[in-house]
Design an enzyme around this catalytic site. Sequence first.
Site, PDB file in Angstrom:
ATOM      1  CB  SER A 203      48.409  43.425  31.888  1.00  0.00           C
ATOM      2  OG  SER A 203      47.093  43.152  31.479  1.00  0.00           O
ATOM      3  CG  HIS A 337      47.638  45.536  27.324  1.00  0.00           C
ATOM      4  ND1 HIS A 337      47.680  46.540  28.281  1.00  0.00           N
ATOM      5  CD2 HIS A 337      47.309  44.399  28.001  1.00  0.00           C
ATOM      6  CE1 HIS A 337      47.393  46.022  29.473  1.00  0.00           C
ATOM      7  NE2 HIS A 337      47.171  44.728  29.328  1.00  0.00           N
TER       8      HIS A 337
END
Length: 391
Positions: A203, A337
Amino acid sequence: MAPFKNILVSLILALPAFAACGAALPSSLTLRANSRLPDPFTFYDGTKVTSQNDWACRREEINQLFQRLELGTLPPKPASVTGSLSGNSLTVNVSHEGKSISFTASVQFPSGTAPFPAIIAIGGSSIPTPSGVAIINFNNNDIAAQDNTGSRGRGKFYTLYGSGHSAAATTAWAWGVARIIDVLETIPSSRINLSRLGVTGCSRNGKGALIVGALETRIALTIPQESGSGGAACWRISDSMKSRGVNVQTASQIVTENVWFSPLFNQYVNRVNDLPIDHHLLAGMVAPRGLFVIDHSTIDWLGPESVFGCMKTGTKVYQALGIADRMGVSQVGGHNHCQFPSSQQSELNAFVDKFLRGNTAANTNIVRTDKANNAGFVEANWVNWTTPTLS
Ligand SMILES: *[C@@H]1O[C@H](CO)[C@@H](O)[C@H](O)[C@H]1NC(C)=O
Ligand SMILES: *[C@@H]1O[C@H](CO)[C@@H](O)[C@H](O)[C@H]1NC(C)=O
Ligand SMILES: *[C@@H]1O[C@H](CO)[C@@H](O)[C@H](O)[C@H]1NC(C)=O
């Protein structure tokens, strides 16, 4: 004749490596609108890249463009970098123009016989730790904070260089990783093989991992994970997705969220088509070293079309250099995620085998998305140049 010859020889030896390249970038850049992804194989001055030597020069030009337009200045190695490894704790001490900082990184050693490859994990690792590989945990927030836009100029990097320094947080992290490697180079008994270093992060820290891998050439394998816009996505393609109604992160949003890019970048975020760079060229900067882009196909914010298209275009640099198997892209959806899916495990193993374990036979020909139609990426809309064969 002889004295002249000696003067010439010492002059040539004194020149920096890329002085053999063509014209240096002008101090003031002329930006030309280009809605397509900029051609990796044409220099800023319009000259074509026709050889591997040219590419080395073009790579340095791209490096300078990134630092001037997006990333801010990456300072060179400071006068004093010292440190030590005590058990699992690596200490790094740096002094520069009368100021000093100290930071630590924890090292998880595997069992087995040293020396081990090591992966530097930006803010911790979100990939399964490969067997026989050490993990060096880099506390990037300590070097450059990333809470919000108020983090500008905060962290040990800025203690050393001043809070007004142009470096983005991500650039400061690349500087911190470089200092970790500097210290390891002074400790032959560290049990880490410095020719087998990787970097990863997910990320926001995945944006960091790609930027670190692009800037730090002592990294053999770069593994950005689900990094989205500002990482493996291209600014232009993300803007195009946004204009088609997709809720994707863009340049104009990113600078209102955090300090991952230099303040120098602010003036370009609403006109990314004017930039002579985009992030396919950040991938190109990693060549000829290994690059495995791990991505997610079903989170709009990450821009799956943008990441897949951007990185597929980045592979053209590797193709031109005749080393297409050194860059891989794998995009898989349907998981949280930064939760590594088992379907990418064998691909990760192959890249680790080839670049960190020295198994040249590992099959790293991987460019795939599980999303239909190349995740929406239509190459003809984005690429209007051809890929040369460079020798
Ligand atoms: C590619 O398109 C851009 C405009 O988007 C243009 O400036 C450039 O000259 C084109 N390049 C080629 C090789 O056609
Ligand atoms: C590093 O700095 C710390 C704290 O300033 C100090 O205690 C330590 O002795 C230094 N170590 C080295 C190897 O310079
Ligand atoms: C360190 O890694 C390099 C590059 O893969 C390899 O050639 C070398 O043999 C390794 N060194 C040791 C001592 O294992």
